[in-house]
Design a protein around this motif. Structure first.
Motif, PDB file in Angstrom:
ATOM      1  N   PRO A  40     -13.809  -3.922 -19.807  1.00  0.00           N
ATOM      2  CA  PRO A  40     -13.325  -3.949 -21.193  1.00  0.00           C
ATOM      3  C   PRO A  40     -14.216  -4.763 -22.139  1.00  0.00           C
ATOM      4  N   ASP A  41     -14.746  -5.887 -21.680  1.00  0.00           N
ATOM      5  CA  ASP A  41     -15.610  -6.690 -22.553  1.00  0.00           C
ATOM      6  C   ASP A  41     -16.870  -5.919 -22.952  1.00  0.00           C
ATOM      7  N   ASP A  42     -17.450  -5.180 -22.009  1.00  0.00           N
ATOM      8  CA  ASP A  42     -18.632  -4.381 -22.307  1.00  0.00           C
ATOM      9  C   ASP A  42     -18.283  -3.236 -23.258  1.00  0.00           C
ATOM     10  N   GLN A  43     -17.116  -2.635 -23.052  1.00  0.00           N
ATOM     11  CA  GLN A  43     -16.695  -1.538 -23.911  1.00  0.00           C
ATOM     12  C   GLN A  43     -16.439  -2.044 -25.335  1.00  0.00           C
ATOM     13  N   MET A  44     -15.849  -3.231 -25.458  1.00  0.00           N
ATOM     14  CA  MET A  44     -15.635  -3.804 -26.792  1.00  0.00           C
ATOM     15  C   MET A  44     -16.966  -4.124 -27.463  1.00  0.00           C
ATOM     16  N   ALA A  45     -17.929  -4.605 -26.682  1.00  0.00           N
ATOM     17  CA  ALA A  45     -19.256  -4.887 -27.232  1.00  0.00           C
ATOM     18  C   ALA A  45     -19.916  -3.600 -27.719  1.00  0.00           C
ATOM     19  N   ALA A  46     -19.715  -2.505 -27.006  1.00  0.00           N
ATOM     20  CA  ALA A  46     -20.279  -1.218 -27.423  1.00  0.00           C
ATOM     21  C   ALA A  46     -19.661  -0.771 -28.743  1.00  0.00           C
ATOM     22  N   ILE A  47     -18.365  -0.974 -28.902  1.00  0.00           N
ATOM     23  CA  ILE A  47     -17.703  -0.621 -30.157  1.00  0.00           C
ATOM     24  C   ILE A  47     -18.219  -1.514 -31.286  1.00  0.00           C
ATOM     25  N   ALA A  48     -18.380  -2.801 -30.996  1.00  0.00           N
ATOM     26  CA  ALA A  48     -18.916  -3.715 -32.010  1.00  0.00           C
ATOM     27  C   ALA A  48     -20.320  -3.298 -32.432  1.00  0.00           C
ATOM     28  N   ASP A  49     -21.145  -2.890 -31.479  1.00  0.00           N
ATOM     29  CA  ASP A  49     -22.491  -2.406 -31.799  1.00  0.00           C
ATOM     30  C   ASP A  49     -22.427  -1.171 -32.691  1.00  0.00           C
ATOM     31  N   ALA A  50     -21.455  -0.293 -32.420  1.00  0.00           N
ATOM     32  CA  ALA A  50     -21.319   0.932 -33.210  1.00  0.00           C
ATOM     33  C   ALA A  50     -20.948   0.630 -34.660  1.00  0.00           C
ATOM     34  N   LEU A  51     -20.314  -0.510 -34.895  1.00  0.00           N
ATOM     35  CA  LEU A  51     -19.906  -0.879 -36.251  1.00  0.00           C
ATOM     36  C   LEU A  51     -21.051  -1.460 -37.078  1.00  0.00           C
ATOM     37  N   GLU A  52     -22.126  -1.863 -36.400  1.00  0.00           N
ATOM     38  CA  GLU A  52     -23.260  -2.460 -37.117  1.00  0.00           C
ATOM     39  C   GLU A  52     -23.831  -1.483 -38.122  1.00  0.00           C
ATOM     40  N   GLY A  53     -24.157  -1.986 -39.281  1.00  0.00           N
ATOM     41  CA  GLY A  53     -24.776  -1.171 -40.317  1.00  0.00           C
ATOM     42  C   GLY A  53     -23.780  -0.425 -41.187  1.00  0.00           C
ATOM     43  N   LEU A  54     -22.505  -0.502 -40.861  1.00  0.00           N
ATOM     44  CA  LEU A  54     -21.484   0.140 -41.685  1.00  0.00           C
ATOM     45  C   LEU A  54     -20.978  -0.850 -42.726  1.00  0.00           C
ATOM     46  N   ASP A  55     -20.579  -0.330 -43.865  1.00  0.00           N
ATOM     47  CA  ASP A  55     -20.012  -1.242 -44.872  1.00  0.00           C
ATOM     48  C   ASP A  55     -18.553  -1.534 -44.513  1.00  0.00           C
ATOM     49  N   ASN A  56     -17.930  -2.413 -45.259  1.00  0.00           N
ATOM     50  CA  ASN A  56     -16.562  -2.861 -44.969  1.00  0.00           C
ATOM     51  C   ASN A  56     -15.574  -1.708 -44.837  1.00  0.00           C
ATOM     52  N   ASP A  57     -15.593  -0.780 -45.806  1.00  0.00           N
ATOM     53  CA  ASP A  57     -14.652   0.343 -45.784  1.00  0.00           C
ATOM     54  C   ASP A  57     -14.883   1.243 -44.572  1.00  0.00           C
ATOM     55  N   GLU A  58     -16.144   1.468 -44.223  1.00  0.00           N
ATOM     56  CA  GLU A  58     -16.451   2.308 -43.064  1.00  0.00           C
ATOM     57  C   GLU A  58     -15.995   1.646 -41.772  1.00  0.00           C
ATOM     58  N   ARG A  59     -16.223   0.337 -41.646  1.00  0.00           N
ATOM     59  CA  ARG A  59     -15.769  -0.374 -40.445  1.00  0.00           C
ATOM     60  C   ARG A  59     -14.251  -0.316 -40.336  1.00  0.00           C
ATOM     61  N   LEU A  60     -13.560  -0.510 -41.453  1.00  0.00           N
ATOM     62  CA  LEU A  60     -12.099  -0.452 -41.462  1.00  0.00           C
ATOM     63  C   LEU A  60     -11.614   0.928 -41.030  1.00  0.00           C
ATOM     64  N   LEU A  61     -12.278   1.971 -41.495  1.00  0.00           N
ATOM     65  CA  LEU A  61     -11.925   3.328 -41.110  1.00  0.00           C
ATOM     66  C   LEU A  61     -12.059   3.522 -39.594  1.00  0.00           C
ATOM     67  N   VAL A  62     -13.170   3.051 -39.020  1.00  0.00           N
ATOM     68  CA  VAL A  62     -13.393   3.183 -37.579  1.00  0.00           C
ATOM     69  C   VAL A  62     -12.352   2.383 -36.802  1.00  0.00           C
ATOM     70  N   VAL A  63     -12.094   1.158 -37.218  1.00  0.00           N
ATOM     71  CA  VAL A  63     -11.111   0.314 -36.523  1.00  0.00           C
ATOM     72  C   VAL A  63      -9.730   0.960 -36.579  1.00  0.00           C
ATOM     73  N   ASN A  64      -9.332   1.465 -37.737  1.00  0.00           N
ATOM     74  CA  ASN A  64      -8.026   2.129 -37.847  1.00  0.00           C
ATOM     75  C   ASN A  64      -7.957   3.357 -36.951  1.00  0.00           C
ATOM     76  N   PHE A  65      -9.029   4.113 -36.899  1.00  0.00           N
ATOM     77  CA  PHE A  65      -9.070   5.298 -36.044  1.00  0.00           C
ATOM     78  C   PHE A  65      -8.901   4.916 -34.576  1.00  0.00           C
ATOM     79  N   VAL A  66      -9.641   3.899 -34.135  1.00  0.00           N
ATOM     80  CA  VAL A  66      -9.548   3.456 -32.733  1.00  0.00           C
ATOM     81  C   VAL A  66      -8.142   2.960 -32.430  1.00  0.00           C
ATOM     82  N   GLN A  67      -7.549   2.205 -33.351  1.00  0.00           N
ATOM     83  CA  GLN A  67      -6.191   1.700 -33.133  1.00  0.00           C
ATOM     84  C   GLN A  67      -5.184   2.846 -33.020  1.00  0.00           C
ATOM     85  N   GLN A  68      -5.282   3.827 -33.914  1.00  0.00           N
ATOM     86  CA  GLN A  68      -4.357   4.961 -33.883  1.00  0.00           C
ATOM     87  C   GLN A  68      -4.542   5.799 -32.615  1.00  0.00           C
ATOM     88  N   LEU A  69      -5.779   6.019 -32.235  1.00  0.00           N
ATOM     89  CA  LEU A  69      -6.053   6.781 -31.019  1.00  0.00           C
ATOM     90  C   LEU A  69      -5.512   6.055 -29.789  1.00  0.00           C
TER      91      LEU A  69
END
Length: 132
Positions: A87-116
């Protein structure tokens, strides 16, 4: 009748890890706009070696992993974590995927992951309640 799953052999595990590391190398290289030839030049190696690593037919040595991480400006962990079940490695992979996104884009991804995740947990709960 229930059958026990047979764990994959060490060779199969090694092949799987080689493929995952190769994919991580290719992804990091492409993200930096490098060709295999340019990356090979950066670490004083033949382009074919980079190709073999990326295809998963060979695995870089520890020394070469360190050189790759320096050339690709990433950690050795990032090259080894891809496809990990921890799980720690998987969370790090998700954190890496968020790099370079602006605040709204990161929020969109986080909400999507939470809903899924919530949807999948609900699916598991309904399966377990049907078994009872």
């Amino acid at each position: 009748m229930r059958t026990r799953s047979i764990p994959p052999s060490d060779d199969a595990q090694d092949a799987l890890l080689a493929a995952r590391v190769g994919t991580a190398i290719a992804e990091q290289r492409r993200a930096r706009g490098l060709t295999q030839a340019k990356l090979a030049e950066m670490i004083d190696l033949e382009q074919e070696a980079i190709s073999r690593w990326e295809r998963g037919t060979r695995v870089p040595t520890l020394h070469r992993l360190q050189q790759l991480s320096d050339a690709l400006d990433c950690s050795v962990d990032q090259l080894l974590q891809r496809g990990s079940k921890r799980p720690d490695d998987q969370m790090a992979a998700i954190a890496d995927a968020l790099e370079g996104l602006d605040n709204d884009e990161r929020l969109l991804v986080v909400n999507f992951v939470q809903q899924l995740a919530e949807m999948l947990r609900g699916k598991h709960r309904s399966k377990s309640s049907r078994r009872k």
